[in-house]
Design an enzyme around this catalytic site. Structure first.
Site, short mmCIF file in Angstrom:
data_model
loop_
_atom_site.label_atom_id
_atom_site.label_comp_id
_atom_site.label_asym_id
_atom_site.label_seq_id
_atom_site.Cartn_x
_atom_site.Cartn_y
_atom_site.Cartn_z
N SER A 141 4.89 -20.99 22.93
CA SER A 141 4.86 -19.89 23.90
C SER A 141 5.74 -20.25 25.07
CB SER A 141 3.43 -19.66 24.39
OG SER A 141 3.49 -18.87 25.57
N HIS A 195 7.05 -17.39 20.63
CA HIS A 195 5.99 -16.51 21.13
C HIS A 195 6.27 -16.13 22.58
CE1 HIS A 195 1.82 -14.95 21.04
NE2 HIS A 195 1.71 -15.42 22.27
N ASP A 221 5.02 -14.04 25.85
CA ASP A 221 3.81 -13.48 26.47
C ASP A 221 4.16 -12.52 27.59
OD1 ASP A 221 1.57 -14.71 25.09
OD2 ASP A 221 2.28 -16.61 25.91
N MET A 245 2.73 -10.01 30.38
CA MET A 245 1.50 -9.77 31.15
C MET A 245 1.79 -8.82 32.31
SD MET A 245 -0.05 -13.59 31.40
CE MET A 245 -0.05 -14.70 29.97
N HIS A 281 3.77 -10.75 22.44
CA HIS A 281 2.33 -10.57 22.66
C HIS A 281 2.15 -9.76 23.94
CE1 HIS A 281 -1.74 -12.79 23.63
NE2 HIS A 281 -1.90 -11.50 23.38
N MET A 323 0.09 -8.24 26.66
CA MET A 323 -1.19 -8.24 27.38
C MET A 323 -1.05 -7.23 28.51
SD MET A 323 -1.69 -12.34 27.21
CE MET A 323 0.04 -12.55 26.81
N MET A 372 -7.54 -14.77 20.00
CA MET A 372 -7.40 -15.49 21.27
C MET A 372 -8.49 -16.56 21.35
SD MET A 372 -4.78 -14.12 22.73
CE MET A 372 -4.89 -15.21 24.13
N GLY A 430 -2.56 -23.42 29.35
CA GLY A 430 -3.24 -24.65 29.75
C GLY A 430 -4.75 -24.57 29.85
N ASP A 438 -4.08 -18.21 19.39
CA ASP A 438 -3.39 -18.28 20.68
C ASP A 438 -4.32 -18.80 21.76
OD1 ASP A 438 -1.63 -18.01 22.75
OD2 ASP A 438 -1.41 -15.83 22.59
N GLY A 481 -4.98 -22.94 23.80
CA GLY A 481 -5.61 -24.25 23.68
C GLY A 481 -5.32 -24.98 22.38
C1 DX5 Z 1 -2.41 -16.84 27.09
C2 DX5 Z 1 -1.16 -16.69 26.27
C3 DX5 Z 1 -0.85 -17.88 25.44
C4 DX5 Z 1 -0.62 -19.11 26.22
C5 DX5 Z 1 -1.07 -20.28 25.40
O1 DX5 Z 1 -2.72 -15.63 27.66
O2 DX5 Z 1 -1.26 -15.58 25.41
O3 DX5 Z 1 0.22 -17.63 24.56
O4 DX5 Z 1 0.70 -19.29 26.61
O5 DX5 Z 1 -0.94 -21.40 26.20
P1 DX5 Z 1 -1.61 -22.80 25.85
O6 DX5 Z 1 -1.10 -23.22 24.52
O7 DX5 Z 1 -1.14 -23.68 26.97
O8 DX5 Z 1 -3.10 -22.58 25.86
ZN ZN Z 2 0.18 -15.25 23.72
#
Ligand code: DX5
Ligand code: ZN
Length: 230
Positions: free
Chosen positions: A12, A37, A39, A41, A70, A72, A141, A149, A177, A179
């Protein structure tokens, strides 16, 4: 044609250098990433803001593999065409983003992209039951969306198992997606996931001028899965 269920690591770029997305995408692909990936937002559906379709269009020429977008954001539907035109291969929307997720999946495919549906940690597997004949990917998720993180939520492993059984032999990817690291990746891969998104666990310790740690981090996740499934 059968779906390729082999393991795919999708870094990501939420954890990349935001001033250098093009070079970061090229670096992670050179270091073994299978998908990229992306993201998106909106500060409304999730409590963070990243970027929109014009940034996706700008980074597209720097991605040779799969651009996995992705969303959001809410609402989603007014923006689908813009992300498809930006070159997204997969567009994933959240089942929680509005009352008309079925229409959203239709719109994504009509725009020429693969359709993905994402579920937040509090949303049951059954929420996508009536979408399974019209999607190409289900994203589970394993953190609450909005930030990289965060800590992996272990209760979601059982949800992956349930989805894998519900999907049967339909050609649908299961993506994880949040952790994902060498400790958690084997759990979700064993439960049936084939696309593992990882932000902090891939970008940790590396940079565009020192990309080798990206490769080592990707390999560590891949090796952890392969050593527990063989
Ligand atoms: C969270 C994102 C993830 C995120 C994952 O809202 O959709 O893609 O970047 O990040 P890590 O791998 O650090 O949990
Ligand atoms: Zn994501």
């Amino acid at each position: 044609m059968a779906l390729n269920r082999s393991l795919k690591i999708a870094p990501s770029i939420l954890s990349a250098d935001f001033a250098n997305f093009g070079a970061e995408c090229e670096a992670i692909e050179a270091q073994g990433a299978d998908w990229v990936h992306v993201d998106v937002m909106d500060g409304h559906f999730v409590p963070n803001i990243t970027f929109g379709p014009s940034t996706c269009a700008a980074i597209r020429p720097h991605i040779k593999t799969v651009m996995d977008v992705h969303l959001m954001i809410a609402p989603v539907d007014p923006y689908i065409d813009a992300f498809a035109k930006a070159g997204a291969d997969v567009i994933t929307a959240h089942v929680e983003a509005g009352p008309h997720i079925h229409r959203t999946m239709q719109a994504i495919r009509a725009a020429g992209a693969k359709a993905g549906v994402a579920l937040n940690p509090g949303t049951p597997a059954s929420s996508v039951e009536y979408l399974l004949d019209m999607v190409d990917l289900v994203c589970v998720m394993t953190v609450n969306p909005g930030f990289g993180g965060q800590k992996f939520i272990h209760s979601q492993v059982e949800k992956v198992r349930q989805l894998r059984a519900m999907i049967g032999d339909r050609p649908i990817h299961i993506e994880i997606d949040g952790g994902v690291d060498p400790t958690t990746a084997p759990l979700v891969a064993a439960a049936g996931a084939d696309v593992l998104v990882a932000g902090s666990a891939v970008f940790r310790g590396g940079s565009v001028s020192n990309p080798a740690p990206y490769g080592a981090n990707i390999k560590a996740i891949r090796d952890a899965v392969l050593s527990t499934t063989v």
